[in-house]
Design an enzyme around this catalytic site. Structure first.
Site, mmCIF file in Angstrom:
data_model
loop_
_atom_site.group_PDB
_atom_site.id
_atom_site.type_symbol
_atom_site.label_atom_id
_atom_site.label_comp_id
_atom_site.label_asym_id
_atom_site.label_seq_id
_atom_site.Cartn_x
_atom_site.Cartn_y
_atom_site.Cartn_z
ATOM 1 C CB SER A 1 -4.055 -11.372 3.769
ATOM 2 O OG SER A 1 -5.222 -10.546 3.981
ATOM 3 C CG ASP B 1 -2.011 1.026 1.245
ATOM 4 O OD1 ASP B 1 -2.301 1.486 0.131
ATOM 5 O OD2 ASP B 1 -2.624 0.964 2.094
#
Ligand code: ADP
Length: 177
Positions: free
Chosen positions: A122, A39
């Site tokens: 994840s 991110d």
């Protein structure tokens, strides 16, 4: 007989922010206001306009996905999805991870992206076991491609050599199984 869709799934080691492809997927957090890992790398390579657009989206629930422009990145779209935080496996983590992949691919179809690059959602700060996540990723993507002809290529971008080796192993096992 099942369609052969595995030829559309490629594994590559690298940095997803460098991919020249229609869309890249961001493993974001529910605020969509930036974070660490992939991110952070996507926001810093895209420039500050990406954060401004993300701030208008009202966040994103776990397992869902929202699309923005890509600004300075060499791709057309960023599909932001939120994977589950691993909590031991009894909190629906598997199906939430599956949803993150499926909903990202649905977004790709919706915006007309024919090629999509994914990071290993994840498996960083969110702590999902790598092999379990890799199997879910490949199974979910293959199932989607069997039902949807719009996507020509899904590229699985592995940040490390180890994760590339693991994904290739899982891909071969599922292809042959
Ligand atoms: P999450 O919070 O969903 O776990 P992370 O960003 O912490 O997301 O990690 C997801 C995966 O992305 C990890 O396997 C990590 O090694 C990988 N990763 C980190 N940076 C990049 C990058 N620039 N390109 C591709 N993958 C990356």
């Amino acid at each position: 007989m099942k369609k052969n869709v595995f030829y559309k799934i490629n594994v590559k080691q690298g940095d997803i922010t460098k991919e020249k492809i229609d869309a890249i997927v961001n493993a974001a957090n529910p605020s969509l206001l930036g974070g660490g890992g992939v991110d952070g790398a996507i926001h810093s390579a895209a420039g500050p306009e990406l954060l401004k657009e993300c701030a208008t989206l009202g966040g994103c629930l776990t397992g869902e996905a929202k699309t923005t422009a890509a600004y300075l990145l060499p791709t057309k779209f960023v599909i932001h999805t939120v994977g589950p935080v691993w909590q031991g496996g009894k909190n629906d983590e598997d199906s939430l991870l599956k949803n993150a992949y499926t909903n990202s691919l649905k977004e790709a179809v919706r915006v007309g992206a024919k090629s999509v690059a994914f990071p290993a959602i994840s498996t960083g700060v969110y702590g999902f076991p790598h092999e379990r996540a890799a199997k879910i990723a490949v199974q979910t993507i293959a199932a989607f491609l069997e039902k949807n002809n719009e996507i020509d290529e899904v590229r699985l971008i592995c940040f490390t050599r180890e994760s590339k080796d693991l994904l290739e192993k899982v891909l071969i096992e599922l292809k042959n199984g």
